[in-house]
Scaffold this motif. Structure first.
Motif, mmCIF file in Angstrom:
data_model
loop_
_atom_site.group_PDB
_atom_site.id
_atom_site.type_symbol
_atom_site.label_atom_id
_atom_site.label_comp_id
_atom_site.label_asym_id
_atom_site.label_seq_id
_atom_site.Cartn_x
_atom_site.Cartn_y
_atom_site.Cartn_z
ATOM 1 N N ILE B 88 -55.529 9.772 -15.005
ATOM 2 C CA ILE B 88 -54.551 10.737 -15.512
ATOM 3 C C ILE B 88 -55.183 11.615 -16.591
ATOM 4 C CG2 ILE B 88 -52.410 10.927 -16.819
ATOM 5 C CD1 ILE B 88 -51.423 9.950 -14.482
ATOM 6 N N CYS B 89 -56.091 11.036 -17.367
ATOM 7 C CA CYS B 89 -56.650 11.761 -18.512
ATOM 8 C C CYS B 89 -57.162 13.153 -18.155
ATOM 9 C CB CYS B 89 -57.751 10.949 -19.165
ATOM 10 S SG CYS B 89 -57.131 9.701 -20.276
ATOM 11 N N PRO B 90 -58.112 13.301 -17.234
ATOM 12 C CA PRO B 90 -58.564 14.659 -16.924
ATOM 13 C C PRO B 90 -57.526 15.473 -16.166
ATOM 14 C CG PRO B 90 -59.691 13.087 -15.540
ATOM 15 C CD PRO B 90 -58.898 12.296 -16.501
ATOM 16 N N CYS B 91 -56.572 14.790 -15.497
ATOM 17 C CA CYS B 91 -55.560 15.545 -14.753
ATOM 18 C C CYS B 91 -54.598 16.227 -15.721
ATOM 19 C CB CYS B 91 -54.775 14.628 -13.827
ATOM 20 S SG CYS B 91 -55.737 13.928 -12.505
ATOM 21 N N SER B 92 -54.101 15.476 -16.718
ATOM 22 C CA SER B 92 -53.029 16.047 -17.541
ATOM 23 C C SER B 92 -53.139 15.688 -19.016
ATOM 24 C CB SER B 92 -51.684 15.549 -17.013
ATOM 25 O OG SER B 92 -51.558 14.184 -17.345
ATOM 26 N N MET B 93 -54.210 15.089 -19.444
ATOM 27 C CA MET B 93 -54.437 14.669 -20.833
ATOM 28 C C MET B 93 -53.707 13.401 -21.224
ATOM 29 S SD MET B 93 -56.623 16.684 -21.737
ATOM 30 C CE MET B 93 -56.936 16.511 -23.457
ATOM 31 N N HIS B 94 -52.779 12.926 -20.380
ATOM 32 C CA HIS B 94 -52.179 11.629 -20.626
ATOM 33 C C HIS B 94 -51.579 11.564 -22.036
ATOM 34 C CE1 HIS B 94 -51.351 7.598 -19.755
ATOM 35 N NE2 HIS B 94 -52.525 7.027 -19.876
ATOM 36 N N MET B 95 -51.771 10.451 -22.743
ATOM 37 C CA MET B 95 -51.161 10.311 -24.067
ATOM 38 C C MET B 95 -51.948 11.040 -25.143
ATOM 39 S SD MET B 95 -52.143 6.400 -24.476
ATOM 40 C CE MET B 95 -53.644 5.805 -23.807
ATOM 41 N N PHE B 96 -53.080 11.585 -24.775
ATOM 42 C CA PHE B 96 -53.893 12.262 -25.788
ATOM 43 C C PHE B 96 -53.509 13.718 -25.949
ATOM 44 C CE2 PHE B 96 -56.498 8.946 -23.782
ATOM 45 C CZ PHE B 96 -56.575 8.101 -24.867
ATOM 46 N N LYS B 97 -52.484 14.124 -25.235
ATOM 47 C CA LYS B 97 -52.079 15.523 -25.291
ATOM 48 C C LYS B 97 -51.692 15.899 -26.726
ATOM 49 C CE LYS B 97 -49.673 18.878 -22.739
ATOM 50 N NZ LYS B 97 -49.119 19.223 -21.486
ATOM 51 N N GLY B 98 -52.188 17.027 -27.192
ATOM 52 C CA GLY B 98 -51.828 17.481 -28.526
ATOM 53 C C GLY B 98 -52.657 16.867 -29.632
ATOM 54 N N MET B 102 -58.739 17.073 -29.012
ATOM 55 C CA MET B 102 -58.785 17.200 -27.564
ATOM 56 C C MET B 102 -58.693 18.651 -27.120
ATOM 57 S SD MET B 102 -59.273 14.347 -26.356
ATOM 58 C CE MET B 102 -59.378 12.704 -27.017
ATOM 59 N N GLN B 103 -59.346 18.929 -26.026
ATOM 60 C CA GLN B 103 -59.296 20.255 -25.426
ATOM 61 C C GLN B 103 -58.068 20.319 -24.530
ATOM 62 O OE1 GLN B 103 -61.748 22.100 -26.579
ATOM 63 N NE2 GLN B 103 -60.967 23.952 -25.681
ATOM 64 N N SER B 104 -58.250 20.729 -23.308
ATOM 65 C CA SER B 104 -57.136 20.897 -22.389
ATOM 66 C C SER B 104 -57.439 20.129 -21.108
ATOM 67 C CB SER B 104 -56.969 22.380 -22.090
ATOM 68 O OG SER B 104 -58.237 22.922 -21.817
ATOM 69 N N PRO B 105 -56.459 20.011 -20.201
ATOM 70 C CA PRO B 105 -56.754 19.359 -18.915
ATOM 71 C C PRO B 105 -57.932 20.029 -18.225
ATOM 72 C CG PRO B 105 -54.419 19.701 -19.132
ATOM 73 C CD PRO B 105 -55.048 20.336 -20.327
ATOM 74 N N LEU B 106 -58.568 19.267 -17.329
ATOM 75 C CA LEU B 106 -59.827 19.720 -16.735
ATOM 76 C C LEU B 106 -59.655 21.012 -15.946
ATOM 77 C CD1 LEU B 106 -62.760 18.892 -16.375
ATOM 78 C CD2 LEU B 106 -62.107 17.713 -14.310
ATOM 79 N N ASP B 107 -58.499 21.165 -15.247
ATOM 80 C CA ASP B 107 -58.398 22.331 -14.356
ATOM 81 C C ASP B 107 -58.174 23.622 -15.124
ATOM 82 O OD1 ASP B 107 -55.940 21.622 -15.122
ATOM 83 O OD2 ASP B 107 -55.084 21.426 -13.109
ATOM 84 N N GLU B 108 -57.935 23.521 -16.412
ATOM 85 C CA GLU B 108 -57.875 24.767 -17.184
ATOM 86 C C GLU B 108 -59.273 25.205 -17.596
ATOM 87 O OE1 GLU B 108 -55.135 24.479 -20.401
ATOM 88 O OE2 GLU B 108 -53.518 23.827 -19.079
ATOM 89 N N ILE B 109 -60.230 24.320 -17.441
ATOM 90 C CA ILE B 109 -61.608 24.642 -17.822
ATOM 91 C C ILE B 109 -62.425 25.097 -16.621
ATOM 92 C CG2 ILE B 109 -63.712 23.708 -18.831
ATOM 93 C CD1 ILE B 109 -61.782 21.659 -20.203
ATOM 94 N N MET B 110 -62.322 24.336 -15.547
ATOM 95 C CA MET B 110 -63.028 24.755 -14.327
ATOM 96 C C MET B 110 -62.261 24.273 -13.106
ATOM 97 S SD MET B 110 -66.308 22.353 -14.714
ATOM 98 C CE MET B 110 -66.933 23.459 -15.966
ATOM 99 N N PRO B 111 -62.497 24.916 -11.951
ATOM 100 C CA PRO B 111 -61.743 24.538 -10.745
ATOM 101 C C PRO B 111 -62.012 23.090 -10.347
ATOM 102 C CG PRO B 111 -63.525 26.050 -10.212
ATOM 103 C CD PRO B 111 -63.409 26.035 -11.689
ATOM 104 N N VAL B 112 -60.935 22.373 -10.053
ATOM 105 C CA VAL B 112 -61.059 20.965 -9.665
ATOM 106 C C VAL B 112 -60.727 20.848 -8.184
ATOM 107 C CG1 VAL B 112 -60.077 18.688 -10.009
ATOM 108 C CG2 VAL B 112 -60.492 20.143 -11.969
ATOM 109 N N ASP B 113 -61.542 20.092 -7.456
ATOM 110 C CA ASP B 113 -61.323 19.981 -6.015
ATOM 111 C C ASP B 113 -60.334 18.896 -5.659
ATOM 112 O OD1 ASP B 113 -63.366 21.844 -4.653
ATOM 113 O OD2 ASP B 113 -64.509 20.866 -6.240
ATOM 114 N N LEU B 114 -60.224 17.876 -6.524
ATOM 115 C CA LEU B 114 -59.352 16.771 -6.154
ATOM 116 C C LEU B 114 -58.883 16.055 -7.413
ATOM 117 C CD1 LEU B 114 -58.514 15.052 -3.530
ATOM 118 C CD2 LEU B 114 -60.210 13.467 -4.374
ATOM 119 N N TYR B 115 -57.623 15.632 -7.405
ATOM 120 C CA TYR B 115 -57.089 14.835 -8.516
ATOM 121 C C TYR B 115 -56.814 13.427 -8.015
ATOM 122 C CZ TYR B 115 -56.064 19.512 -10.250
ATOM 123 O OH TYR B 115 -56.151 20.818 -10.635
ATOM 124 N N ILE B 116 -57.259 12.440 -8.765
ATOM 125 C CA ILE B 116 -56.909 11.059 -8.439
ATOM 126 C C ILE B 116 -56.163 10.493 -9.637
ATOM 127 C CG2 ILE B 116 -57.761 8.812 -7.734
ATOM 128 C CD1 ILE B 116 -60.260 10.132 -6.722
#
Ligand code: SF4
Lengths: 308, 139
Positions: B88-98, B102-116
């Motif tokens: 979940i962490c790279p997908c949506s930052m999980h509990m570390f949001k804010g 911390m930066q932002s979720p991974l897909d705001e930085i570069m294109p992600v091909d798959l989320y697990i």
């Protein structure tokens, strides 16, 4: 035309590549079975090579470009030349100008170019790998030369591979004698170290120095290294079989099946050694080769001179 | 579906980049290589060098220090190369949001091909995800 066919297809490049790929797969499969895994499918090694040729090649900034690109190509060509010499001798019963010392030189070239290629990439981890490979060379090439000395003594100073083969056919294979067995053990560890298999993979340690000498290579250039290694997976065991385990059989079909059985046995031995040992440190490797295998080799030479 | 994709997906070499994970996801990735799951039978191998990678598995929440390094690592990968967010962490930052670091979720930085997704995802989920990636590339 016939010569071209011999060089390119059977028993040259394509044949060696196919058998070597199967050999590498077999070694991986044995390892997988040792660990109660299923292991990769039989075509895996070929797919890995093909895939590398579809990828991009990156040349690191600041690297010495010419050396970086030439090293895999020259490694590949030296190994291919060694393969051609060996297979011509073994499968076609041709003898040609060139003896086992030439083959020894050809076998040293790949290691040299791996070191040069790694040092030219300007990556500190590659440099660590290169320095380890240099020390490894000091140990395994040395042991292999002693193993060849045993062979040369046993064949009365004959250096031609064809004569060595004939000698064994007439007088039984060298492996049966005590000194031959010692030479075979030395050669087996040589294969293990030359191919960079655990416990002697300090130069390419994946977890420790991130593939070491190969760290900066990608795409087709890495592919050439893989092809060279695949060819070596075929030719090194074949070389050892030719030097120590040639059996007198006239029927060609039986000759080939004898080769296959011996080949698989050698691969099995290699993967057993691989799976019951951890990776050794470079100091331990040097100690093992110099202070254990070297006296053993001297013993072998003495036995060979005594005619045992 | 071309022959090129078929070859590529049958021999995926995986590079594992942890950008600030709690280590659970990393352990689950290693679990995939164990006898019980054995991803080597699918041709998947864990490689040590980014230059050999076909897939980059990203675990953990992207923190500010790791961002620069991660971009550098991604730039060193030979194309074609896929980026997979594990956990979940790279997908949506999980509990570390804010969080301040911390930066932002991974897909705001570069294109992600798959989320697990999962915390941590089970090895079965990771293997299912890789199978989805293979199907996606083949299409
Ligand atoms: S997703 Fe969960 S297990 Fe994975 S790194 Fe984040 S907190 Fe840890």
């Amino acid at each position: 035309m016939k010569a071209l066919f011999n060089y390119l297809i059977f028993p040259g490049f394509i044949f060696s590549l196919v058998i070597g790929g199967m050999g590498w797969w077999l070694e991986r499969k044995f390892t997988a079975r040792f660990q109660y895994r299923v292991g990769p499918p039989w075509y895996q090694t070929f797919l890995d090579i093909l895939k590398l040729f579809l990828k991009e090649t990156i040349i690191p900034g600041g690297a010495s470009k010419i050396l970086f690109i030439l090293s895999p190509l020259l490694t590949f060509s030296a190994v291919l030349m060694f393969n051609l010499m060996l297979t011509e001798n073994y499968f076609l019963d041709k003898s040609f100008v060139g003896d086992i010392l030439v083959m020894l030189y050809l076998l040293i070239i790949p290691s040299l170019f791996i070191i040069l290629g790694a040092s030219s990439s300007r990556n500190p981890l590659a440099l660590v790998g290169a320095s380890r490979e240099t020390k490894l060379m000091l140990s395994y090439e040395f042991i292999f030369i002693i193993s060849l000395v045993i062979i040369i003594i046993k064949s009365n100073g004959n250096l031609m591979l064809a004569d060595i083969l004939n000698n064994q056919i007439n007088r039984g294979m060298y492996l049966k004698s005590a000194s031959g067995t010692i030479g075979f053990i030395l050669a087996l560890f040589y294969i293990q170290a030359k191919l960079g298999i655990v416990p002697f993979d300090a130069a390419e340690a994946e977890q420790e120095i991130m593939s070491g000498t190969a760290i900066e290579y990608s795409g087709p250039l890495l592919g050439f290294y893989r092809i060279a290694k695949t060819l070596l997976y075929f030719s090194l065991p074949l070389f050892v079989i030719a030097l120590f385990g040639q059996i007198a059989i006239n029927n060609p079909l039986h000759k080939y099946s004898a080769f296959v059985i011996e080949y698989v046995l050698i691969l099995l031995l290699i993967s057993v050694i691989k799976n019951i040992n951890p990776r050794l440190r470079i100091k331990e490797i040097l100690g093992f080769f110099w202070f254990f295998l070297f006296p053993l080799g001297i013993l072998g030479i003495i036995l060979a001179i005594k005619g045992l | 579906m071309g022959i090129k994709e078929k070859i590529l997906t049958k021999s995926l070499w995986v590079f594992h980049a942890s950008v600030g994970s709690c280590n659970n996801c990393d352990i689950e990735i290693l679990d995939c290589l164990t006898p019980r799951f054995d991803v080597e039978r699918l041709g998947i191998q864990l490689v040590g060098s980014i230059r050999h990678a076909d897939v980059i598995l990203v675990t953990g929440a992207m923190n500010k220090k790791a961002l620069k390094r991660f971009k550098k690592v991604c730039g060193q990968a030979p194309k074609p190369c896929f980026i997979v967010a594990v956990g979940i962490c790279p997908c949506s930052m999980h509990m570390f949001k804010g969080s301040y670091s911390m930066q932002s979720p991974l897909d705001e930085i570069m294109p992600v091909d798959l989320y697990i997704p999962g915390c941590p995802p089970r090895p079965e989920a990771i293997i299912a995800g890789l199978a989805k990636l293979i199907n996606k590339v083949n299409k």
